[in-house]
Design a protein around this motif. Structure first.
Motif, PDB file in Angstrom:
ATOM      1  N   SER A   1       0.799  -1.221   0.000  1.00 25.68           N
ATOM      2  CA  SER A   1       0.000   0.000   0.000  1.00 25.68           C
ATOM      3  C   SER A   1       0.833   1.274   0.000  1.00 25.68           C
ATOM      4  CB  SER A   1      -0.927  -0.013   1.218  1.00 25.68           C
ATOM      5  OG  SER A   1      -1.711   1.154   1.243  1.00 25.68           O
ATOM      6  N   THR A   2       0.286   2.303  -0.666  1.00 21.27           N
ATOM      7  CA  THR A   2       0.872   3.654  -0.605  1.00 21.27           C
ATOM      8  C   THR A   2      -0.250   4.637  -0.250  1.00 21.27           C
ATOM      9  OG1 THR A   2       0.512   4.006  -2.981  1.00 21.27           O
ATOM     10  CG2 THR A   2       2.662   3.135  -2.332  1.00 21.27           C
ATOM     11  N   ARG A   3      -1.259   4.156   0.470  1.00 25.59           N
ATOM     12  CA  ARG A   3      -2.379   5.014   0.879  1.00 25.59           C
ATOM     13  C   ARG A   3      -1.877   6.161   1.751  1.00 25.59           C
ATOM     14  NH1 ARG A   3      -7.360   4.403  -1.697  1.00 25.59           N
ATOM     15  NH2 ARG A   3      -7.177   2.358  -2.653  1.00 25.59           N
ATOM     16  N   GLY A   4      -2.339   7.364   1.448  1.00 25.38           N
ATOM     17  CA  GLY A   4      -1.951   8.529   2.240  1.00 25.38           C
ATOM     18  C   GLY A   4      -0.616   9.139   1.816  1.00 25.38           C
ATOM     19  N   TYR A   5      -0.032   8.587   0.747  1.00 24.70           N
ATOM     20  CA  TYR A   5       1.261   9.117   0.285  1.00 24.70           C
ATOM     21  C   TYR A   5       1.077  10.301  -0.661  1.00 24.70           C
ATOM     22  CZ  TYR A   5       3.787   4.953   2.022  1.00 24.70           C
ATOM     23  OH  TYR A   5       4.343   3.963   2.797  1.00 24.70           O
ATOM     24  N   TYR A   6      -0.143  10.427  -1.253  1.00 24.11           N
ATOM     25  CA  TYR A   6      -0.396  11.480  -2.241  1.00 24.11           C
ATOM     26  C   TYR A   6      -1.683  12.240  -1.921  1.00 24.11           C
ATOM     27  CZ  TYR A   6       3.228   8.831  -4.605  1.00 24.11           C
ATOM     28  OH  TYR A   6       4.408   8.192  -4.893  1.00 24.11           O
ATOM     29  N   ASP A   7      -1.693  13.522  -2.271  1.00 20.88           N
ATOM     30  CA  ASP A   7      -2.850  14.376  -2.006  1.00 20.88           C
ATOM     31  C   ASP A   7      -3.979  14.064  -3.001  1.00 20.88           C
ATOM     32  OD1 ASP A   7      -4.658  16.677  -2.142  1.00 20.88           O
ATOM     33  OD2 ASP A   7      -3.189  17.700  -0.859  1.00 20.88           O
ATOM     34  N   LEU A   8      -5.156  13.708  -2.481  1.00 15.43           N
ATOM     35  CA  LEU A   8      -6.276  13.297  -3.331  1.00 15.43           C
ATOM     36  C   LEU A   8      -6.895  14.447  -4.130  1.00 15.43           C
ATOM     37  CD1 LEU A   8      -8.026  10.789  -0.893  1.00 15.43           C
ATOM     38  CD2 LEU A   8      -6.804  10.211  -2.983  1.00 15.43           C
TER      39      LEU A   8
END
Length: 250
Positions: free
Chosen positions: A8-15
């Motif tokens: 997972s890379t959840r929360g690594y990039y601004d949605l």
């Protein structure tokens, strides 16, 4: 219920704009399941499309695993979960912006998934890794291959690639740049499942959000040797529909 193993890379990039928030490579969950993969013969990583939160990502892995089992595939199927539930993706008026942000994040994830593959292969060089991507997941795969191709030692590091309803461009398999990447990084084959009836890709093409999606009419030009494509008739663009019409794997 047993947790579904995922990278997972959840929360690594601004949605809302795709800005990088964390420079970590990835995290794996549950850790013990990944330890078990070391020394295994092979496994498949399922990469979801746009508008999937974490539970959506997990659902896609469960679907893929179920269908692959039906087709006699006995090896582990794990997930790759990334920030694809971009702001406003479900609203028509924000669709173009949400897709652009999704594409930006998907491209950046090439480094993250590429890093996982490199790290895993260091600890388990003989394990074959197959990549399955639905819709925007095809962009994650393409960027992953692009990242891996930068190092000579990554030649043939990915066993095979399977696209479903791919949102990347139709000229990719025949292009000089990506054709070379496909031939070099993928060991056996790239299989594209395309559907001229796919309503989402047809709309994206018509609105010029994605010009000539590979998943709509297949490849143009003369694709590289390792590429092949299958015409399929899913009910709609959802991965569940593509999984239902998949009739052979690997």
């Amino acid at each position: 219920m047993k947790p579904v193993p995922r990278i997972s890379t959840r929360g690594y990039y601004d949605l809302s704009n795709g800005t990088t928030l964390k420079n970590n490579s990835y995290y794996t969950y549950p850790k013990k399941d990944f330890k078990k993969l070391i020394g295994s013969r092979e496994f498949t990583i399922m990469i979801h499309g746009l508008r999937n939160d974490n539970s959506g990502a997990v659902a896609k892995v469960v679907l893929a695993k179920k269908q692959l089992r039906k087709l006699g595939y006995v090896y582990p199927v794990i997930g790759y979960s990334y920030d694809s539930n971009t702001t406003g993706a479900h609203l028509i008026k924000h669709a173009k912006h949400a897709l652009a942000v999704g594409q930006k994040i998907a491209k950046k994830n090439g480094r993250n998934l590429g890093k996982f593959i490199e790290d895993f292969k260091l600890s388990s060089p003989k394990t074959k890794i197959r990549l399955m991507g639905h819709s925007l997941g095809s962009q994650v795969i393409l960027s992953t291959l692009e990242y891996l191709e930068k190092k000579k030692e990554n030649h043939g590091i990915v066993e095979a690639v399977y696209f479903f309803g791919a949102s990347i461009n139709e000229d990719v398999p025949a292009s000089k740049k990506y054709g070379k990447i496909f031939q070099s990084v993928v060991n056996s084959k790239i299989v594209n499942h395309y559907a001229p009836t796919d309503e989402v890709l047809r709309w994206a093409n018509h609105e010029k959000y994605v010009k000539g999606p590979l998943g709509l009419n297949g490849s143009v030009g003369k694709p590289v040797k390792k590429y092949r494509q299958k015409l399929v008739m899913p009910k709609n663009h959802r991965f569940a529909s593509y999984a239902q019409v998949l009739n052979s794997f690997p």
